[in-house]
Structure formats: structure tokens, C-alpha cells
Design a protein around this motif. Structure first.
Motif, PDB file in Angstrom:
ATOM      1  N   HIS A  15      -4.852  -2.084  -7.244  1.00  0.00           N
ATOM      2  CA  HIS A  15      -4.253  -1.134  -6.716  1.00  0.00           C
ATOM      3  C   HIS A  15      -3.688   0.025  -7.728  1.00  0.00           C
ATOM      4  O   HIS A  15      -3.744   1.200  -7.118  1.00  0.00           O
ATOM      5  N   SER A  19      -5.170   3.637  -6.736  1.00  0.00           N
ATOM      6  CA  SER A  19      -4.160   4.318  -6.268  1.00  0.00           C
ATOM      7  C   SER A  19      -4.385   5.970  -6.520  1.00  0.00           C
ATOM      8  O   SER A  19      -4.845   6.365  -7.538  1.00  0.00           O
ATOM      9  N   GLU A  21      -1.645   8.016  -5.445  1.00  0.00           N
ATOM     10  CA  GLU A  21      -0.173   8.358  -5.660  1.00  0.00           C
ATOM     11  C   GLU A  21       0.310   8.661  -7.069  1.00  0.00           C
ATOM     12  O   GLU A  21      -0.522   8.274  -8.128  1.00  0.00           O
ATOM     13  N   MET A  24       4.169   4.493  -8.419  1.00  0.00           N
ATOM     14  CA  MET A  24       3.908   2.942  -8.028  1.00  0.00           C
ATOM     15  C   MET A  24       5.203   2.343  -8.191  1.00  0.00           C
ATOM     16  O   MET A  24       5.673   2.384  -9.250  1.00  0.00           O
TER      17      MET A  24
END
Length: 308
Positions: A15, A19, A21, A24
């Protein structure tokens, strides 16, 4: 939209690597230590989140959970422009991080980063009034006028962009920011290489050393110079097998045993030659330790004159 920390699933390497993003947050256990990491610059792809794997190892060493907030600056603007999910400029980003800290209720907050991430670790560490900052090879300013004064041209284009198109909030001199927080300074650890910046240079010139000593004027700042490293001091510490012990001691107060690293024939020849030329044994031992050999192995190799 605020990040809801309750019942967050645990992060894993997949992840973290995949990711899209900019922030996190790992599974939260209120009351435990919180480490906020800031990623370093990357011009050809989205910057990676940094130190996640090292913190997972530290959890194994300590037997305790570490709360983690992973942050990166996808625009490579030294964390002065938009950070998705947190804010459009440093004051907004700091406010979002402050809200997360309130929700997590940690026993201690540490910020950490290298290079661009080190600037952010110091900047947000000061803004958030955290307990501890660990910064590897940070700049101390983003002001182009000061950069030219010190011949600091490595990231001058970023500095000029911030100066000509400034964000709503801006902190271009960490010394000035630190002085505004003089009564609430974090415990700052600055790690940096002191090897000359230019290959083959005989001058003792290293810009990271200049920035580190400039920051030390704030007080509450411990400097860790590494004479056989240039700017990528984290990679040097990885190569010399010292990064895990250093983070364990700095963040969690845990003393790890030195990692064994065998003396190679090249090093044996180096020891023998330096002893022949009159090198002091204690100095040779210190140099070997700087290259990641344990004290015991270094002392034994020097005592044997470099012979296997």
C-alpha cells in the motif's frame, strides 16, 4: 476533508509503494509514540514515502507499536505548496497535522526526513512544537539571496520559484523560525556528511556542514558529522550498517548491538599500508568504525596489522 483516524487499517509495504496519496496514516494506537516522516525530492517520478520500512523494523526491535504519518511533496516545493489531504501551504498543512496529533494523543511526537524531507521535518517540527526532530542533510534556508551569498546553488530554481510566486505562508529561513520558537524548541538531531561536495576536491567544503552549523546557533541542537559521506548521508548509514542502531537509539532509546561487517582484503591492505606509514592505531580504528565496522572487529584488524 479531514482524515478520520479511528479504525484505520494497518499499512503494509504494498500500500505504501502503490498509493497515489500525499499522506498516509498507519493504524493508530492512542498514547503510543508518533513519528511523522517527510519524503525526499524526486524529479522523474512521484517522491516516495520515506522511513516506513525502518520504522517497521524499529517496532520489531522495541516490541512496541509506532504511530506513523507518512507525508510527501509531489510538487517538490520543499513542502511549501499543496500537500494533498493536508493543505495548500505550510500553515494549512501544519493545522491538519496538528489536528491529527490531537486525535492520536501520542506520548511523544518525532518528525524525520532527509534532504527536502529534512527541511520539512525541521519546519513542521518547529511549527507543531514536537518533542524531537531527526534531520539528515537539511538546508537551513530557501532564500535565493542567502543561497547566492553562500554559493548554495543546488536547488536555487526551487528557491527562486517560491520567492517570485510565494505561497500564502512561507518559512524560508529555519533559523528565523526557530528563534520565534525559542522557548519551545524540539530536541533537534542534525546528521550530515562533511566530505567535500565536488569529487576530487582537496578543499574542506561541504554545504550541508554549513547549514548544520548555522542551525546549531539555535541551541537544543546536536550535530552528527560523518566525514566519509556527502549529501546522501542516509545511504551512507545504510551502506555502513548503522542506520537501524541510530534510529533505535534516537527515537526509542534502544541500544542495538553493532552489526558485524567483515574486514575485506582491500581493507586489510589499507590497514597494513597506513600502519607502515606511521598511522596511529586509534585513528585507524575510528576510520574503520566510520565505514561501518564494529569497534571489536576494527580493533582486532588493526592489532593484527591488517593480516587475516
Amino acid at each position: 476533508m479531514p482524515i478520520l483516524i479511528h479504525d484505520l487499517p494497518a499499512l503494509d509495504n504494498r500500500h505504501v509503494k502503490t498509493s497515489t496519496e500525499d499522506v498516509m496514516v498507519d493504524h493508530v494506537i492512542p498514547g503510543e509514540l508518533l513519528v511523522i516522516t517527510f519524503g525526499f525530492v524526486s524529479w522523474d517520478k512521484r517522491p516516495d514515502f520515506d522511513f516506513y520500512g525502518r520504522l517497521k523494523k524499529l517496532e520489531q526491535f522495541s516490541g512496541r507499536h509506532i504511530n506513523k504519518i507518512l507525508v510527501r511533496d509531489s510538487g517538490n516545493s520543499w513542502y511549501h505548496r499543496a500537500i494533498g489531504g493536508l493543505g495548500a501551504h505550510p500553515d494549512e498543512t501544519a493545522a491538519s497535522l496538528r489536528a491529527l496529533i490531537r486525535d492520536i494523543r501520542p506520548s511523544k511526537v518525532v518528525t524525520i526526513g532527509q534532504s527536502m524531507g529534512a527541511y520539512a521535518a525541521l519546519m513542521y517540527g518547529l511549527l507543531l512544537e514536537v518533542e524531537q526532530v531527526i534531520a539528515f542533510g537539511p538546508l537551513s534556508f530557501l532564500d535565493p539571496a542567502q543561497a547566492l551569498l553562500y554559493h548554495e546553488r543546488r536547488w536555487l530554481s526551487v528557491m527562486r520559484d517560491l520567492a517570485t510566486n510565494p505561497p500564502p505562508s512561507r518559512y524560508d529561513d529555519l533559523l528565523a523560525l526557530g528563534r520565534s520558537k525559542a522557548d519551545k524548541l524540539p530536541d533537534m538531531h542534525i546528521l550530515f556528511g562533511t566530505r567535500p561536495d565536488k569529487d576530487g576536491s582537496t578543499e574542506s567544503v561541504n554545504l550541508d556542514a554549513m547549514h548544520a552549523h548555522r542551525l546549531s546557533a539555535l541551541g537544543n541542537c546536536t550535530l552528527y558529522p560523518f566525514p566519509y559521506s556527502g549529501h546522501p548521508v542516509v545511504q551512507h548509514l545504510i551502506d555502513t550498517k548503522r542506520i537501524n542502531a541510530l534510529l533505535a537509539k534516537s527515537i526509542a532509546g534502544i541500544e542495538l548491538e553493532e552489526e558485524d561487517k567483515e574486514i575485506t582484503p582491500d581493507w586489510q591492505g589499507w590497514i597494513a599500508e597506513n600502519l607502515r606509514l606511521g598511522g596511529a592505531p586509534e585513528e585507524l580504528i575510528d576510520i574503520l568504525q566510520q565505514h561501518g565496522f564494529s569497534y571489536a572487529i576494527s580493533a582486532q584488524a588493526v592489532a593484527q596489522g591488517g593480516k587475516a
